[in-house]
Write a protein that holds these residues in place. Structure first.
Motif, PDB file in Angstrom:
ATOM      1  N   ARG A 161      -5.335   9.649   0.784  1.00 25.89           N
ATOM      2  CA  ARG A 161      -5.667   9.915   2.225  1.00 25.89           C
ATOM      3  C   ARG A 161      -4.441   9.999   2.977  1.00 25.89           C
ATOM      4  O   ARG A 161      -4.229  10.910   3.824  1.00 25.89           O
ATOM      5  CB  ARG A 161      -6.658   8.973   2.469  1.00 25.89           C
ATOM      6  CG  ARG A 161      -7.116   9.101   4.305  1.00 25.89           C
ATOM      7  CD  ARG A 161      -7.319  10.758   4.593  1.00 25.89           C
ATOM      8  NE  ARG A 161      -8.298  11.085   4.059  1.00 25.89           N
ATOM      9  CZ  ARG A 161      -8.529  12.574   3.862  1.00 25.89           C
ATOM     10  NH1 ARG A 161      -7.597  13.352   4.845  1.00 25.89           N
ATOM     11  NH2 ARG A 161      -9.427  13.098   3.301  1.00 25.89           N
ATOM     12  N   LYS A 162      -3.662   8.833   2.820  1.00 24.73           N
ATOM     13  CA  LYS A 162      -2.377   8.835   3.420  1.00 24.73           C
ATOM     14  C   LYS A 162      -1.587  10.251   3.401  1.00 24.73           C
ATOM     15  O   LYS A 162      -0.909  10.926   4.207  1.00 24.73           O
ATOM     16  CB  LYS A 162      -1.557   7.794   3.033  1.00 24.73           C
ATOM     17  CG  LYS A 162      -0.502   7.139   4.168  1.00 24.73           C
ATOM     18  CD  LYS A 162       0.182   5.961   3.315  1.00 24.73           C
ATOM     19  CE  LYS A 162      -0.555   4.771   3.723  1.00 24.73           C
ATOM     20  NZ  LYS A 162       0.409   3.626   3.114  1.00 24.73           N
TER      21      LYS A 162
ATOM     22  N   ALA B 279      -7.145   5.584  -1.034  1.00 24.16           N
ATOM     23  CA  ALA B 279      -6.221   5.116   0.148  1.00 24.16           C
ATOM     24  C   ALA B 279      -5.083   6.096   0.259  1.00 24.16           C
ATOM     25  O   ALA B 279      -4.608   6.746   1.300  1.00 24.16           O
ATOM     26  CB  ALA B 279      -5.990   3.752   0.244  1.00 24.16           C
TER      27      ALA B 279
ATOM     28  N   GLY C 260       0.752  -1.203   0.070  1.00 25.48           N
ATOM     29  CA  GLY C 260      -0.118  -0.051   0.004  1.00 25.48           C
ATOM     30  C   GLY C 260       0.770   1.328   0.046  1.00 25.48           C
ATOM     31  O   GLY C 260       0.252   2.250   0.524  1.00 25.48           O
TER      32      GLY C 260
END
Length: 220
Positions: free
Chosen positions: A162-163, A159, A84
């Motif tokens: 957002r990180k 995702a 990720g």
């Protein structure tokens, strides 16, 4: 977090300074080798490494190098990164000043970050490309401060985006979702938001006012 920074110029150097000061495990690399980063490492506590080592195990990797140098990065660069991993692209296309003409951008209509993403073989999040490097050191403010600057952030992976937005918040800046990578032309050089030092409302307005047409200065 474990953060790798590839490129130790103005943006890369100042992100190294701030992120290390915030307690992150920062590794920094450049094209000339870790031995040339001794002074920055001593100043910040970051670890000077090779480009491949900067990505290894990293949860976030910042790629902050000239666009023309992106194809020279090793293939499979992110194979050893954390699951990720979010890859931040800070790059800009300067065909006349630095990069030369890139046909896929000029003729095929790819955004700068889509072109970069395809060469990296990994999704990217576009951020910091229109930020003055010194502002990273001088202009952070607490959340809720009316004078807090906002930065546009574009990316397809929600995702990862957002990180990145959460990281920018800890650095002392608000963010505005600028859409996907195919929308990231709205924050390329010579757009209203590029270099804008203002808050969320003004950044949102500037993004909406952008034109996809390249001016002659930023065309090859």
């Amino acid at each position: 977090m474990k953060i790798g920074i590839i490129g130790a110029g103005n943006i890369g150097g100042n992100l190294t300074r701030r992120l290390a000061a915030l307690g992150h495990d920062v590794s920094v690399a450049n094209s000339r080798g870790p031995e040339t980063l001794t002074a920055l490492a001593q100043e910040t506590g970051a670890t000077p490494v090779t480009v491949v080592e900067a990505a290894r195990g990293a949860e976030i990797v910042v790629v902050t190098i000239p666009l023309k140098a992106v194809p020279d990065l090793p293939s499979g660069l992110f194979d050893g990164a954390a699951d990720g991993v979010a890859v931040i692209d800070t790059g800009n296309y300067y065909p006349r000043q630095r990069d030369g003409r890139i046909a896929a951008i000029e003729d095929d209509g790819l955004t700068e970050s889509r072109w970069t993403e395809r060469r990296l073989g990994h999704p990217v999040v576009k951020a910091f490309n229109g930020t003055f490097a010194q502002d990273i050191l001088d202009r952070p403010l607490p959340a809720g401060d009316p004078g807090r600057m906002a930065l546009p952030v574009a990316g397809d992976d929600e995702a990862a985006k957002r990180k990145v937005r959460d990281l920018i918040d800890t650095l002392g800046f608000d963010t505005v979702d600028a859409g996907g990578i195919d929308d990231s032309w709205r924050q390329q050089p010579d757009t209203p938001v590029y270099g804008l030092r203002d808050g969320v409302e003004a950044v949102t307005k500037a993004l909406a006012e952008a034109s996809p047409e390249r001016t002659p200065e930023f065309s090859g």
